[in-house]
Design a protein around this motif. Sequence first.
Motif, PDB file in Angstrom:
ATOM      1  N   SER A  45     -12.061 -40.574 -83.076  1.00 16.56           N
ATOM      2  CA  SER A  45     -12.640 -39.234 -82.900  1.00 16.56           C
ATOM      3  C   SER A  45     -13.852 -39.031 -83.809  1.00 16.56           C
ATOM      4  O   SER A  45     -14.637 -38.115 -83.591  1.00 16.56           O
ATOM      5  CB  SER A  45     -11.581 -38.160 -83.169  1.00 16.56           C
ATOM      6  N   GLU A  48     -17.519 -40.885 -81.753  1.00 17.69           N
ATOM      7  CA  GLU A  48     -17.459 -40.579 -80.314  1.00 17.69           C
ATOM      8  C   GLU A  48     -18.664 -41.110 -79.553  1.00 17.69           C
ATOM      9  O   GLU A  48     -18.523 -41.658 -78.466  1.00 17.69           O
ATOM     10  CB  GLU A  48     -17.336 -39.062 -80.125  1.00 17.69           C
ATOM     11  N   GLU A 180      -5.141 -37.122 -83.314  1.00 20.41           N
ATOM     12  CA  GLU A 180      -6.399 -37.590 -83.911  1.00 20.41           C
ATOM     13  C   GLU A 180      -6.469 -37.091 -85.349  1.00 20.41           C
ATOM     14  O   GLU A 180      -5.615 -36.317 -85.794  1.00 20.41           O
ATOM     15  CB  GLU A 180      -7.594 -37.100 -83.100  1.00 20.41           C
ATOM     16  N   LYS A 332      -3.637 -33.725 -80.233  1.00 18.93           N
ATOM     17  CA  LYS A 332      -4.814 -33.417 -79.404  1.00 18.93           C
ATOM     18  C   LYS A 332      -4.547 -32.253 -78.453  1.00 18.93           C
ATOM     19  O   LYS A 332      -5.459 -31.502 -78.140  1.00 18.93           O
ATOM     20  CB  LYS A 332      -5.198 -34.651 -78.569  1.00 18.93           C
TER      21      LYS A 332
END
Lengths: 460, 177
Positions: A45, A48, A180, A332
């Motif tokens: 994350s 990205e 994440e 998430k």
Amino acid sequence: MIDMDKLVDTKASTQSKQVFWDQDVYDQEIKNIFGRSWLFLTHESMLEKNGDFITTKMAEDSVIVTRHSDGSLKAFINACTHRGNSVCTADSGNAKSFVCNYHGWVFGTDGELVDVPLREKCYHDELDRSSLGLKTVRVESYRGFVFGCFDETAPSLEDFLGDWGWYLDTWMVGAGEGAELVGPPMKSILKCNWKVPTENFVGDGYHVGWTHASALNVLGGELGGLAGNQADMPFDELGIQVTTRHGHGFGVIDNAAVAIHAKRDEYDKYMQETIPKVAENLGEPRAKLFNGHWNCSTFPNCSFLYGTNIFKVWHPRGPHEIEVWSWVIVHKDMSDEGKKEVVKQAVRSFGTAGTLESDDGDNMVQSTHGNRGTHAREGTMNSSMGQGYEGEHPDYPGIVGSSFIGETSYRGFYRFYQEMMSADSWDDIRANDEHWADCFPNKDYWKDRLAARSAQAEEK
Amino acid sequence: MHNTEAKARVSAQLHYELSQHYYQEATLLQDAEFATWIDTFVAKDLHYWMPVTERRYAKDKRPAPTPYDMAIYNDDYDEMKDRVARLLTGAVWMEDPRSTVRYLITNIEAFHTDNDDEFVVHSNFAVYRHRGQLEHSEHIGCRQDLIRKVGNGFQLARRKVSLDARVTEDKNLYIFF
């Protein structure tokens, strides 16, 4: 020559005090353990977009991790192949290339050397750029968690995690969306050996009631009863401890996932909605773990508290100092409001100024510096709690200890520590795959205990 | 939350009063009079914030941290009060014998705001903690406060603490800045 049988005695469950102090032990750890294990780098994350990068450390080596222009993850040593300067001095960002401050050598996001000033005039176009890329590091992801390894002969990350991956899936997969990390990480220096916090997280349910008496007193709730170890709680029926093949392990307190969070309306709601989905997705044994509070270490130096949701790496800086990096785990599929609440509460308890974290640091330092004296260091440390009260469990892989307050996963951590310190290569380690659990000889422990439990239940 | 606009600088007299308030606050914290501090020097609508600030390149245009991002402190009044309560349990083993914490508060700049009774005050600090025989740490940074005139004194309503160090060289930051 270090006597490995003296350094760790798996039968007596002791470790020499030299493990927290001696320079030669540390040097061998850097070579044998940090040079061969998968080390946590970052979460996807944080990488990205193509060109995104973060800088981190693998033991004492500075490392850049990037999302290359082809979308793949790359990791390389942050040291120019010309004169050794760092080529990146930011914590994170997005870059097309990394330019060394010293002479301006330019490296791509895959570490390749792409440009050199005065290449034609002063190197006479004879510099072999293809052999002067930044030194690369193996990089692999597990459920979005990115690890690096210096050893080409090491098993894959998935095999290195082994049964520990089955446990991690409890929340890294969970109901399906997984989890994440939220950063940027808090960073602090702690003057302790890297193994002190690692062993504490891998299996020290014992210290919770005493070390954290002040914070638990103020917090109250489910864990308030642990404060000062005063309450009449079923200490041997609160949860389990687990150790696995490569030293990864944890302890879990049943039904206590959210217990450390003082404000948790959104988190409570999320858990109630999600536990049945986890049961459906992964089965009841892991749904039970999903609702527990875990203290864990992934061998060698990556620890986290699932439930409280703090995630830490202990970067070694010599035998008596570490750099602590802390992120927060979020599910998430949780609402944005819920994620904010979790981040705030996780940091409030186990961040750099955390109400519980602040109790731990001093113990870490003292456990290290108590071994400074030559005569103190002649002794051993003990981790025998619950020895013999552990074995193979029908529902849970690895070796499972009888209570979350025990030292099963300490023993499992140091068992593998000794194995890695002694081994010449990963082949030596692989050769022991069938026999690693021999030092946990009470094979029928859970069979007997579960039978006794059902007999008791029938009587009632 | 922390973006009250600073207007004209305050008068010499008001600057003196605010400076004295800051020195008194430092004395209370040095003397571990945490209960007095939270009860009388802190407003009930407090937000106490210490963001985590990355080292980023000049060309990096990502926004500065907000109170919704990772922060070492991100507390409201009740949460700060709980932190004080922990220190008063008698079970913070690390604080017995007590550590000494010394505050040097300087560069006080005070400004009026759109509210007559509220002031934006900037200050620099050097905070030193000594403990045991040789253990010591220092923390250098600045504070941006919103301070409210209440009766004859002032109360802290917002505090943003910015540390200069990226990596904290201390075993914890359980110190009120």
